[in-house]
Each structure stands twice: as structure tokens, then as C-alpha cells.
Scaffold this motif. Structure first.
Motif, PDB file in Angstrom:
ATOM      1  N   VAL A   1     -11.078 -16.744  16.550  1.00 32.88           N
ATOM      2  CA  VAL A   1     -10.066 -17.644  17.107  1.00 32.88           C
ATOM      3  C   VAL A   1      -8.815 -16.831  17.394  1.00 32.88           C
ATOM      4  O   VAL A   1      -8.382 -16.033  16.557  1.00 32.88           O
ATOM      5  CB  VAL A   1      -9.731 -18.782  16.124  1.00 32.88           C
ATOM      6  N   GLN A   2      -8.243 -17.045  18.574  1.00 31.61           N
ATOM      7  CA  GLN A   2      -6.977 -16.415  18.925  1.00 31.61           C
ATOM      8  C   GLN A   2      -6.032 -17.480  19.445  1.00 31.61           C
ATOM      9  O   GLN A   2      -6.434 -18.338  20.234  1.00 31.61           O
ATOM     10  CB  GLN A   2      -7.170 -15.344  19.995  1.00 31.61           C
TER      11      GLN A   2
ATOM     12  N   GLU B   1      -3.083 -14.780  21.888  1.00 31.80           N
ATOM     13  CA  GLU B   1      -3.645 -13.433  21.766  1.00 31.80           C
ATOM     14  C   GLU B   1      -3.502 -12.828  20.372  1.00 31.80           C
ATOM     15  O   GLU B   1      -3.660 -11.624  20.197  1.00 31.80           O
ATOM     16  CB  GLU B   1      -3.066 -12.505  22.830  1.00 31.80           C
ATOM     17  N   GLN B   2      -3.203 -13.638  19.379  1.00 26.50           N
ATOM     18  CA  GLN B   2      -3.167 -13.169  17.994  1.00 26.50           C
ATOM     19  C   GLN B   2      -4.357 -13.759  17.253  1.00 26.50           C
ATOM     20  O   GLN B   2      -4.578 -14.981  17.285  1.00 26.50           O
ATOM     21  CB  GLN B   2      -1.864 -13.582  17.310  1.00 26.50           C
ATOM     22  N   ALA B   3      -5.120 -12.896  16.578  1.00 26.76           N
ATOM     23  CA  ALA B   3      -6.322 -13.335  15.864  1.00 26.76           C
ATOM     24  C   ALA B   3      -5.945 -14.158  14.633  1.00 26.76           C
ATOM     25  O   ALA B   3      -4.991 -13.843  13.924  1.00 26.76           O
ATOM     26  CB  ALA B   3      -7.150 -12.123  15.447  1.00 26.76           C
ATOM     27  N   LEU B   4      -6.712 -15.236  14.421  1.00 27.15           N
ATOM     28  CA  LEU B   4      -6.561 -16.071  13.231  1.00 27.15           C
ATOM     29  C   LEU B   4      -7.847 -16.019  12.424  1.00 27.15           C
ATOM     30  O   LEU B   4      -8.927 -15.798  12.974  1.00 27.15           O
ATOM     31  CB  LEU B   4      -6.314 -17.527  13.617  1.00 27.15           C
TER      32      LEU B   4
ATOM     33  N   VAL C   1     -11.499 -19.280  21.747  1.00 29.88           N
ATOM     34  CA  VAL C   1     -12.508 -19.287  20.679  1.00 29.88           C
ATOM     35  C   VAL C   1     -13.754 -18.594  21.202  1.00 29.88           C
ATOM     36  O   VAL C   1     -14.215 -18.880  22.308  1.00 29.88           O
ATOM     37  CB  VAL C   1     -12.848 -20.731  20.245  1.00 29.88           C
ATOM     38  N   ARG C   2     -14.306 -17.689  20.386  1.00 28.83           N
ATOM     39  CA  ARG C   2     -15.553 -17.010  20.742  1.00 28.83           C
ATOM     40  C   ARG C   2     -16.528 -17.187  19.574  1.00 28.83           C
ATOM     41  O   ARG C   2     -16.223 -16.865  18.436  1.00 28.83           O
ATOM     42  CB  ARG C   2     -15.313 -15.533  20.994  1.00 28.83           C
TER      43      ARG C   2
ATOM     44  N   ARG D   1     -14.503 -19.984  24.921  1.00 28.78           N
ATOM     45  CA  ARG D   1     -13.848 -21.168  25.469  1.00 28.78           C
ATOM     46  C   ARG D   1     -12.337 -20.951  25.359  1.00 28.78           C
ATOM     47  O   ARG D   1     -11.859 -20.385  24.386  1.00 28.78           O
ATOM     48  CB  ARG D   1     -14.220 -22.436  24.697  1.00 28.78           C
ATOM     49  N   ARG D   2     -11.604 -21.469  26.355  1.00 25.08           N
ATOM     50  CA  ARG D   2     -10.145 -21.332  26.360  1.00 25.08           C
ATOM     51  C   ARG D   2      -9.500 -22.697  26.603  1.00 25.08           C
ATOM     52  O   ARG D   2     -10.077 -23.549  27.257  1.00 25.08           O
ATOM     53  CB  ARG D   2      -9.707 -20.367  27.458  1.00 25.08           C
TER      54      ARG D   2
END
Length: 185
Positions: free
Chosen positions: A86-87, A90-93, A158-159, A165-166
Motif C-alpha cells: 500500500v502506498q 508514494e510513501q509505503a505503508l 495498492v498492489r 489499483r489506484r
């Protein structure tokens, strides 16, 4: 308890604290996410963003070709938990795996084999005589990520399972927003 905690946060921070304590008492991964919910209330210059990701397909009923109207459950790799990326902006969570729907399906099926009748999705059936639509629309796994953000527009990505998906969301200060993503089997 986790959903209650997040829902109550926007209305009554004191209630959110109580729900958070119950979620933490349950243990497991949900407690990790519940621990990130602040009990002090949400400042007007901030917003909470909850990203919910459902993916996979739970075990599903198939006919046993005996003519007895019995069913069996079939499962495969689409039932397994996987890494969810999850980003937000553009920051990963860190996405926390909170619910294994497939495990619940398997447990319910086992219980049904021992019972006299079972009610699933509003239909009453005898053991082994399930509706083939049972759980067909549910994901097998659910993961969530929670982050405090500034008010305004945010890009969420989300990948999972090789699919991305965006979404774009606009959040107001002091609010709780959510983004729901469902990936293919």
C-alpha cells in the motif's frame, strides 16, 4: 472491535479508546493496527485514511457427483494470504492482515457437518446441502492500513497478486476517510 474503534474515533474519541482496548485484548494482527489509533482525538489539521484491501476467493462449494445433493468445499492458491503493498502519496505503508475469511468458511463448514441445519446468507440448509452462492462475493483475505494525513487530495495505490489499483481521495481536516480495494482471484 477494530472497525468499531475506527468508526467511533470520528464521533467520540473516548469510545474509540474503549473499542481499541477490546481489539488489543483480542490479540493478533488486528491489535497492531488498533494500537495506531490515537485516543486523544484527531486535530482539525489532520485526517485519518483507512485503506481496506480484500483479495482472493474463499473455499467454495461444489457438488459431489453422488446424486445425494451433498457438497464439498474446494480451495486452492486463491485462498492464501499474500503480501499487500500500500502506498499513500508514494510513501509505503504497512498493511496488516486482519481477517482470514477462508479459515472462517472452513470452520463454519466443519460445524455444519455436525449440525442438523445451517443458515447461510439467509437460506436454511441441511448439512452438506449448501447454496452454491455462499461466500461467492467475499474475498478470502482482508488487510488494512491506517495513516494520519494532512487534509486535501491523496493518491492511494495498492498492489496485490500482481495487480495494481489506484484511487484519488480528498479528505477534510478532522475526518476519517476510507479507500476500498478488491483484487481479482
Amino acid at each position: 472491535e477494530l472497525v468499531s474503534s475506527l468508526a467511533c474515533l470520528g464521533v467520540d474519541p473516548g469510545q474509540a479508546c474503549q473499542a481499541r482496548a477490546r481489539a488489543q485484548a483480542l490479540g493478533g494482527n488486528a491489535a497492531d493496527l488498533a494500537g495506531s489509533v490515537e485516543c486523544s482525538g484527531l486535530p482539525a489539521k489532520a485526517a485519518l485514511l483507512l485503506v481496506v484491501v480484500g483479495y482472493g476467493r474463499p473455499s467454495h462449494p461444489v457438488n459431489i457427483p453422488t446424486g445425494s445433493q451433498l457438497v464439498s468445499l474446494v480451495s486452492g492458491p486463491e485462498t492464501k494470504a499474500e503480501t499487500v503493498d500500500v502506498q499513500v502519496d508514494e510513501q509505503a505503508l504497512q498493511a496488516v492482515h486482519v481477517l482470514d475469511v477462508d479459515r472462517a468458511v472452513l470452520e463454519d463448514f466443519e460445524d455444519a457437518q455436525q449440525g442438523g441445519e445451517l443458515k447461510i446468507v439467509g437460506e436454511t440448509r441441511g448439512p452438506g446441502n449448501w447454496s452454491f452462492s455462499a461466500w461467492q462475493t467475499l474475498p478470502a483475505q482482508i488487510s488494512v492500513a491506517l495513516v494520519q494525513v494532512t487534509p486535501g487530495q491523496h493518491a492511494v495505490s495498492v498492489r496485490v497478486r500482481g495487480s495494481e489499483r489506484r484511487s484519488q481521495l480528498t479528505l477534510e481536516g478532522g475526518s476519517l476517510g476510507s479507500a476500498l480495494f478488491f483484487a481479482p482471484w
